[in-house]
Design an enzyme around this catalytic site. Sequence first.
Site, PDB file in Angstrom:
ATOM      1  N   GLY A  87      34.004  28.158  34.146  1.00  0.00           N
ATOM      2  CA  GLY A  87      34.186  29.438  33.443  1.00  0.00           C
ATOM      3  C   GLY A  87      35.574  29.471  32.824  1.00  0.00           C
ATOM      4  O   GLY A  87      36.169  30.545  32.654  1.00  0.00           O
ATOM      5  N   LYS A 144      29.994  44.597  33.011  1.00  0.00           N
ATOM      6  CA  LYS A 144      29.850  43.913  34.302  1.00  0.00           C
ATOM      7  C   LYS A 144      28.366  43.712  34.621  1.00  0.00           C
ATOM      8  O   LYS A 144      27.558  44.614  34.415  1.00  0.00           O
ATOM      9  CB  LYS A 144      30.538  44.724  35.409  1.00  0.00           C
ATOM     10  CG  LYS A 144      30.543  44.032  36.757  1.00  0.00           C
ATOM     11  CD  LYS A 144      31.434  44.757  37.756  1.00  0.00           C
ATOM     12  CE  LYS A 144      31.353  44.154  39.146  1.00  0.00           C
ATOM     13  NZ  LYS A 144      31.705  42.735  39.210  1.00  0.00           N
ATOM     14  N   HIS A 167      34.038  50.023  37.020  1.00  0.00           N
ATOM     15  CA  HIS A 167      34.291  48.776  36.293  1.00  0.00           C
ATOM     16  C   HIS A 167      33.898  48.942  34.827  1.00  0.00           C
ATOM     17  O   HIS A 167      33.232  49.927  34.465  1.00  0.00           O
ATOM     18  CB  HIS A 167      33.502  47.609  36.923  1.00  0.00           C
ATOM     19  CG  HIS A 167      34.122  47.072  38.176  1.00  0.00           C
ATOM     20  ND1 HIS A 167      33.857  47.604  39.418  1.00  0.00           N
ATOM     21  CD2 HIS A 167      35.013  46.069  38.374  1.00  0.00           C
ATOM     22  CE1 HIS A 167      34.550  46.957  40.342  1.00  0.00           C
ATOM     23  NE2 HIS A 167      35.269  46.011  39.735  1.00  0.00           N
ATOM     24  N   GLY A 219      35.311  33.082  42.968  1.00  0.00           N
ATOM     25  CA  GLY A 219      35.647  34.486  42.710  1.00  0.00           C
ATOM     26  C   GLY A 219      34.483  35.243  42.110  1.00  0.00           C
ATOM     27  O   GLY A 219      34.499  36.474  42.080  1.00  0.00           O
ATOM     28  N   THR A 220      33.471  34.517  41.602  1.00  0.00           N
ATOM     29  CA  THR A 220      32.307  35.172  40.988  1.00  0.00           C
ATOM     30  C   THR A 220      31.639  36.080  42.006  1.00  0.00           C
ATOM     31  O   THR A 220      31.419  35.669  43.151  1.00  0.00           O
ATOM     32  CB  THR A 220      31.292  34.099  40.517  1.00  0.00           C
ATOM     33  OG1 THR A 220      31.983  33.165  39.701  1.00  0.00           O
ATOM     34  CG2 THR A 220      30.147  34.733  39.739  1.00  0.00           C
ATOM     35  N   THR A 221      31.303  37.289  41.584  1.00  0.00           N
ATOM     36  CA  THR A 221      30.665  38.235  42.513  1.00  0.00           C
ATOM     37  C   THR A 221      29.152  38.223  42.295  1.00  0.00           C
ATOM     38  O   THR A 221      28.672  37.769  41.256  1.00  0.00           O
ATOM     39  CB  THR A 221      31.224  39.654  42.309  1.00  0.00           C
ATOM     40  OG1 THR A 221      31.110  39.991  40.913  1.00  0.00           O
ATOM     41  CG2 THR A 221      32.684  39.729  42.714  1.00  0.00           C
ATOM     42  N   GLY A 236      36.418  31.874  30.109  1.00  0.00           N
ATOM     43  CA  GLY A 236      36.192  33.287  30.395  1.00  0.00           C
ATOM     44  C   GLY A 236      37.518  34.015  30.640  1.00  0.00           C
ATOM     45  O   GLY A 236      38.582  33.398  30.693  1.00  0.00           O
ATOM     46  N   PHE A 243      40.506  38.960  45.039  1.00  0.00           N
ATOM     47  CA  PHE A 243      41.705  38.185  45.381  1.00  0.00           C
ATOM     48  C   PHE A 243      42.972  39.035  45.307  1.00  0.00           C
ATOM     49  O   PHE A 243      44.066  38.515  45.455  1.00  0.00           O
ATOM     50  CB  PHE A 243      41.860  37.000  44.423  1.00  0.00           C
ATOM     51  CG  PHE A 243      40.972  35.841  44.756  1.00  0.00           C
ATOM     52  CD1 PHE A 243      41.311  34.946  45.761  1.00  0.00           C
ATOM     53  CD2 PHE A 243      39.800  35.626  44.064  1.00  0.00           C
ATOM     54  CE1 PHE A 243      40.505  33.876  46.067  1.00  0.00           C
ATOM     55  CE2 PHE A 243      38.975  34.547  44.366  1.00  0.00           C
ATOM     56  CZ  PHE A 243      39.334  33.663  45.375  1.00  0.00           C
ATOM     57  N   ALA A 261      35.395  34.866  47.678  1.00  0.00           N
ATOM     58  CA  ALA A 261      36.199  36.084  47.822  1.00  0.00           C
ATOM     59  C   ALA A 261      35.847  37.067  46.707  1.00  0.00           C
ATOM     60  O   ALA A 261      36.134  36.809  45.538  1.00  0.00           O
ATOM     61  CB  ALA A 261      37.684  35.744  47.764  1.00  0.00           C
TER      62      ALA A 261
HETATM   63  P1  NAP Z   1      33.640  36.477  31.528  1.00  0.00           P
HETATM   64  O1  NAP Z   1      34.880  36.682  30.738  1.00  0.00           O
HETATM   65  O2  NAP Z   1      32.338  36.938  30.976  1.00  0.00           O
HETATM   66  O3  NAP Z   1      33.559  34.917  31.832  1.00  0.00           O
HETATM   67  C1  NAP Z   1      32.426  34.320  32.432  1.00  0.00           C
HETATM   68  C2  NAP Z   1      32.484  32.839  32.134  1.00  0.00           C
HETATM   69  O4  NAP Z   1      31.339  32.249  32.755  1.00  0.00           O
HETATM   70  C3  NAP Z   1      32.409  32.504  30.648  1.00  0.00           C
HETATM   71  O5  NAP Z   1      33.486  31.648  30.361  1.00  0.00           O
HETATM   72  C4  NAP Z   1      31.085  31.776  30.495  1.00  0.00           C
HETATM   73  O6  NAP Z   1      31.224  30.660  29.646  1.00  0.00           O
HETATM   74  C5  NAP Z   1      30.849  31.248  31.897  1.00  0.00           C
HETATM   75  N1  NAP Z   1      29.421  30.992  32.116  1.00  0.00           N
HETATM   76  C6  NAP Z   1      28.388  31.763  31.760  1.00  0.00           C
HETATM   77  N2  NAP Z   1      27.238  31.179  32.127  1.00  0.00           N
HETATM   78  C7  NAP Z   1      27.580  30.013  32.706  1.00  0.00           C
HETATM   79  C8  NAP Z   1      26.844  28.962  33.258  1.00  0.00           C
HETATM   80  N3  NAP Z   1      25.494  28.985  33.292  1.00  0.00           N
HETATM   81  N4  NAP Z   1      27.518  27.893  33.779  1.00  0.00           N
HETATM   82  C9  NAP Z   1      28.862  27.881  33.766  1.00  0.00           C
HETATM   83  N5  NAP Z   1      29.620  28.845  33.241  1.00  0.00           N
HETATM   84  C10 NAP Z   1      28.974  29.893  32.712  1.00  0.00           C
HETATM   85  O7  NAP Z   1      33.755  37.148  32.978  1.00  0.00           O
HETATM   86  P2  NAP Z   1      35.074  37.452  33.835  1.00  0.00           P
HETATM   87  O8  NAP Z   1      35.598  38.804  33.554  1.00  0.00           O
HETATM   88  O9  NAP Z   1      35.999  36.285  33.736  1.00  0.00           O
HETATM   89  O10 NAP Z   1      34.433  37.508  35.304  1.00  0.00           O
HETATM   90  C11 NAP Z   1      33.808  36.370  35.883  1.00  0.00           C
HETATM   91  C12 NAP Z   1      33.374  36.708  37.309  1.00  0.00           C
HETATM   92  O11 NAP Z   1      34.536  36.970  38.124  1.00  0.00           O
HETATM   93  C13 NAP Z   1      32.484  37.947  37.463  1.00  0.00           C
HETATM   94  O12 NAP Z   1      31.490  37.677  38.443  1.00  0.00           O
HETATM   95  C14 NAP Z   1      33.444  39.019  37.989  1.00  0.00           C
HETATM   96  O13 NAP Z   1      32.781  40.002  38.748  1.00  0.00           O
HETATM   97  C15 NAP Z   1      34.331  38.162  38.861  1.00  0.00           C
HETATM   98  N6  NAP Z   1      35.655  38.692  39.174  1.00  0.00           N
HETATM   99  C16 NAP Z   1      36.117  38.447  40.438  1.00  0.00           C
HETATM  100  C17 NAP Z   1      37.390  38.846  40.803  1.00  0.00           C
HETATM  101  C18 NAP Z   1      37.887  38.500  42.191  1.00  0.00           C
HETATM  102  O14 NAP Z   1      39.017  38.870  42.557  1.00  0.00           O
HETATM  103  N7  NAP Z   1      37.090  37.781  42.993  1.00  0.00           N
HETATM  104  C19 NAP Z   1      38.204  39.520  39.884  1.00  0.00           C
HETATM  105  C20 NAP Z   1      37.714  39.772  38.597  1.00  0.00           C
HETATM  106  C21 NAP Z   1      36.432  39.333  38.247  1.00  0.00           C
HETATM  107  P3  NAP Z   1      30.901  30.741  28.071  1.00  0.00           P
HETATM  108  O15 NAP Z   1      31.699  31.877  27.550  1.00  0.00           O
HETATM  109  O16 NAP Z   1      31.356  29.404  27.604  1.00  0.00           O
HETATM  110  O17 NAP Z   1      29.425  30.961  27.964  1.00  0.00           O
END
Ligand code: NAP
Length: 267
Positions: free
Chosen positions: A11, A160, A156, A100-102, A14, A129, A126
């Site tokens: 990711g 989301k 959010h 970190g993915t939820t 992302g 984080f 997690a």
């Molecule tokens: P985002 O900007 O939409 O990024 C998601 C990424 O996943 C994109 O780069 C996308 O790639 C990639 N992706 C989509 N389908 C995929 C697949 N089949 N295989 C591999 N990669 C794929 O989302 P974000 O805001 O960064 O959030 C990502 C996740 O982190 C969410 O689940 C969110 O809830 C979580 N999160 C967790 C925390 C924590 O502290 N744990 C904090 C914030 C967010 P492409 O664009 O190239 O398609």
Amino acid sequence: MTELIKVVVTGAAGRMGREVVKMVLQDEQMQLAAAVGPSSGPVDAGTLVGLEPCGVLVTPDLETALSNAKADVLVDFTVPHAAYGNTTAAIMHGVRPVIGTTGITPEQIEELDKLCQSRGIGGLIAPNFSIGAILMMKFAAQASKYLPHVEIIEYHGDQKLDAPSGTSVKTAELISEVREELRQGNPQEKETIEGSRGGYYNGFRIHSVRLPGVFAQQEVIFGGFGQTLKIRHDSYDRAGYMPGVSVAVKKVMTYTGLIYGFEHLMD
Ligand code: NAP
């Protein structure tokens, strides 16, 4: 000199992934081994995140990246349906997952723990984080012992994918470990609009607000005789998660089995 920790980022293009790439490139103890983004062209990962070119191209294929990179740790911020497969692939290559993915289910977490144990490596999932958010969860769990009437409201952005948020589910789990058994509210209560009382979890409710302009916030509200208590956390910037991710990448090298929740690495 101690060896650098080689990190694969999935990711990578992302919003969270770009922060992780930046953090890895700037951390003296880490080396970016590969960056994976399914829709990205062959762009340099450093350039992608606004730093100097680093010589690592963002690639669409995780399997090839894992075979070539000889990495120690994979950090995944993608989407729920991809994260489980990415994590499994990493463990099969002996690469420790920091996820970190939820939206990953308890059954999947159990499976992944077994896989980590069988390969003799550590792993972490997690939902949050951020150190402030972890404290919010801990304080909420403490309060629920004395004020067991509780509801969670999480806020959010409107794009989301999962609801309720991973953080709210984790908070609800921690509360349930200490709160007395109690089904709240009036047993005669009827919803005239379905869902208006929120999601039901172990006797209490979780409400998910999704709006443009919102980043990530959560309130845990307790009600008692003639009083309420609110414990609230606000995140304003994705960079705020990176100190936690950095600690996780280093600590995951030191234990075996999958840990669920960053709070277990904080003490
Ligand atoms: P985002 O900007 O939409 O990024 C998601 C990424 O996943 C994109 O780069 C996308 O790639 C990639 N992706 C989509 N389908 C995929 C697949 N089949 N295989 C591999 N990669 C794929 O989302 P974000 O805001 O960064 O959030 C990502 C996740 O982190 C969410 O689940 C969110 O809830 C979580 N999160 C967790 C925390 C924590 O502290 N744990 C904090 C914030 C967010 P492409 O664009 O190239 O398609």
